[in-house]
Motif scaffolding. Structure first.
Motif, PDB file in Angstrom:
ATOM      1  N   ASP A   1     -14.914  -5.278   1.656  1.00 31.87           N
ATOM      2  CA  ASP A   1     -13.967  -4.204   1.881  1.00 31.87           C
ATOM      3  C   ASP A   1     -14.706  -2.956   2.364  1.00 31.87           C
TER       4      ASP A   1
ATOM      5  N   TRP B   1      -3.257   1.499  -3.392  1.00 31.67           N
ATOM      6  CA  TRP B   1      -3.857   2.346  -2.348  1.00 31.67           C
ATOM      7  C   TRP B   1      -3.768   3.775  -2.832  1.00 31.67           C
ATOM      8  N   ARG B   2      -4.864   4.354  -3.281  1.00 30.11           N
ATOM      9  CA  ARG B   2      -4.855   5.656  -3.950  1.00 30.11           C
ATOM     10  C   ARG B   2      -5.034   6.801  -2.952  1.00 30.11           C
TER      11      ARG B   2
ATOM     12  N   ALA C   1       0.845  -1.196   0.000  1.00 28.49           N
ATOM     13  CA  ALA C   1       0.000   0.000   0.000  1.00 28.49           C
ATOM     14  C   ALA C   1       0.879   1.245   0.000  1.00 28.49           C
TER      15      ALA C   1
ATOM     16  N   HIS D   1      -9.319   2.261   7.062  1.00 30.50           N
ATOM     17  CA  HIS D   1      -9.355   1.177   6.081  1.00 30.50           C
ATOM     18  C   HIS D   1      -8.491   0.039   6.596  1.00 30.50           C
TER      19      HIS D   1
ATOM     20  N   SER E   1     -14.926  -7.790  -2.266  1.00 26.34           N
ATOM     21  CA  SER E   1     -13.467  -7.826  -2.275  1.00 26.34           C
ATOM     22  C   SER E   1     -12.997  -9.238  -2.584  1.00 26.34           C
TER      23      SER E   1
ATOM     24  N   SER F   1      -7.939   3.680 -11.454  1.00 23.66           N
ATOM     25  CA  SER F   1      -9.091   3.360 -10.621  1.00 23.66           C
ATOM     26  C   SER F   1     -10.177   2.658 -11.425  1.00 23.66           C
TER      27      SER F   1
ATOM     28  N   THR G   1      -9.514   2.332  -2.630  1.00 21.59           N
ATOM     29  CA  THR G   1      -9.123   0.967  -2.955  1.00 21.59           C
ATOM     30  C   THR G   1     -10.158   0.336  -3.877  1.00 21.59           C
ATOM     31  N   ASP G   2      -9.706  -0.566  -4.738  1.00 24.50           N
ATOM     32  CA  ASP G   2     -10.644  -1.217  -5.657  1.00 24.50           C
ATOM     33  C   ASP G   2     -10.283  -2.668  -5.960  1.00 24.50           C
TER      34      ASP G   2
END
Length: 517
Positions: free
Chosen positions: A488, A509-510, A59, A249, A274, A73, A503-504
């Protein structure tokens, strides 16, 4: 005339009201420049990308380092980041070539060259730590550079190679800042990601500021972010309740997550499916208590996922009966097919067939922390209740735990797994392939052949049959038992923007998506 005048006054009133609303919506001159504080129970085990293969470390890597490729994303196909372009050469899927951008610099101002990229991969494969990411590249023969062109030569076909170099394993480091044969451990980072690591206190916090030199796939690098690390879920919850963190998170306590209401106006709740899974892993080395697969099958026959899902995790996870989770190509249910319900009689028959004197003593290790203790005790209870096993549980600090299972110190242990990239291969080679990241001693020629077969196709749906056969073999050999698949959750204060993009499921980890409203 009176009616006309009234209409004019009404119009003026509407304009005044609209002006007030517009003024309220415009950004204030006193824009909030405070860092967004993100709380997590994930841990960073190493800031050096050659030295870690865990969720907390990766991350961080996705923010302070840059890879040739990345996932935008919501995307499942990697796109160029540090690279100008990338692609396979020819139709054999054994030569992958990238052209490096010509305008990249590290955070210290030094220019990034193709030699830095080659060095990053060569170094990671040379150091080859037990808890490092080299396991992702079993087919990488060598890396060759010419000018800005980097060529990866593979010993066998690998359709997933572009996705692998888009992960933390593909992080580019500066040749002069990272020693060739040992990990960097000074708490500093020299990278080219969207953030610069301003300060770092292991296990406490990481302060990140936007990298003004960054150039790549991200168009906007966002504002400052501070990541705070918590040992226990309850500690994170306390920090959230007291306002010490703005975003949480991974992971608030299950009871707290189960009670969340996405409709609450005082917070922003993002709940998403997730591909995070958790497995009970067995040490299958010769002379280990669980070396005989019939013993492992006996354990699989008595595991009851119901109490784990409802009692321990309060419905925030779903039972998992395969290596590959639901929603991923090739998912099947071999453990449900072979072990549809807890069956102590069948387990006893398997133990008798193996000639095992019962109760069999087993050391069951797990990462210490309140979020794992209840789960571990429930599994211990289930196994001991059969009279076939005498399970002793052992909580271990996370970094020591990783080293311990890599060295074969435990008979069985639980390990969570987040996908490195959106492909079922991320659940096969790293978990059940030869020299897997689980280090449980499992090897199988048939398994390696199936894994190799799944990598033959650029059209990943064509590999579905091989993945199902692979999972069936896992159900027979039982090097591990899948336990659950997790949802998630990201929880943020109402005045934080972008938390839904944090997160996706691609492993990125944006943090740059976070900001203030």
């Amino acid at each position: 005339m009176r009616s006309v005048r009234l209409r004019i006054l009404a119009i003026l009133a509407v304009l005044v009201i609209a002006g007030v609303v517009a003024w309220q919506l415009l950004p204030s001159d006193e824009e909030n420049s405070d860092p967004v504080v993100v709380g997590t129970t994930d841990a960073v085990t190493s800031l050096d990308p050659a030295g870690a293969y865990d969720a907390g470390s990766w991350a961080m890597y996705s923010n302070v380092y840059q890879s040739l490729m990345t996932f935008k994303s919501g995307g499942i196909v990697p796109e160029p980041d540090a690279a100008e372009s990338c692609g396979f050469i020819g139709g054999k899927l054994q030569t992958y070539q990238c052209k490096l951008r010509d305008d990249l610099t590290f955070s210290n101002g030094d220019k990034i060259t193709a030699e830095d990229v080659k060095y990053s991969f060569d170094r990671m494969l040379e150091i080859k730590t037990d808890v490092g990411p080299s396991v992702l590249f079993p087919s990488l023969k060598n890396v060759v550079t010419e000018g800005r062109t980097i060529t990866f030569n593979l010993s066998s076909r690998d359709a997933t190679f572009p996705q692998k170099i888009a992960t933390g394993a593909g992080s580019i480091v500066e040749k002069d800042a990272y020693a060739e044969h040992k990990l960097r451990n000074d708490g500093q980072v020299t990278g080219s990601g969207p953030y610069v690591l301003k300060s770092y206190e292991p296990g406490v916090k990481a302060e990140l500021v936007p990298n003004s030199r960054y150039k790549g796939a991200i168009s906007k690098t966002g504002g400052p972010v501070t990541v705070r690390y918590y040992k226990e879920s309850d500690d994170l919850l306390s920090a959230w309740k007291s306002g010490q963190v703005d975003v949480t998170h991974r992971q608030l306590p299950p009871a707290t997550l189960a009670a969340l209401n996405p409709g609450d106006t005082d917070k922003r709740v993002t709940e998403a499916d997730s591909a995070e899974i958790r497995n009970l892993v067995f040490n299958v080395r010769k002379d280990a208590p669980l070396a005989d697969r019939r013993v492992r099958q006996a354990i699989a026959a008595v595991i009851d996922r119901g109490p784990l899902v409802s009692k321990i995790y309060k419905g925030t996870v779903e039972p998992l009966y395969s290596l590959i989770p639901q929603g991923t190509i090739g998912h099947s249910t071999p453990f449900f097919d072979a072990y549809p319900s807890p069956d102590a009689k069948r387990a006893k028959s398997l133990m008798d067939e193996a000639g095992i004197q019962t109760p069999l003593a087993i050391t069951f290790a797990y990462r210490e922390g309140d979020q794992y203790t209840d789960e571990t005790k429930e599994i211990q209870r289930q196994l001991n209740a059969t009279g076939l096993f005498k399970v002793t549980i052992k909580p271990v600090e996370w970094t020591r735990f990783q080293k311990g299972y890599a060295e074969g110190e435990y008979d069985m242990y639980t390990v969570g797994w987040l996908p490195d990239y959106p492909d079922p291969d991320t659940f096969s080679q790293p978990l059940v392939g030869r020299d897997s990241s689980l280090h449980n001693g499992y090897t199988s020629t048939k398994m390696d052949e199936l894994i190799s077969a799944t990598l033959q196709y650029s059209d990943r749906s064509r590999a579905s049959g091989d993945f199902k056969e692979l999972q069936k073999l896992v159900g027979e050999d039982v090097p591990l038992v899948p336990l659950w698949q997790k949802k998630d959750y990201v929880v943020a204060k109402a005045d934080v923007s972008g938390s839904q993009y944090l997160t996706d499921g691609t492993g990125v980890w944006r943090l740059w998506e976070l900001g203030w409203i």
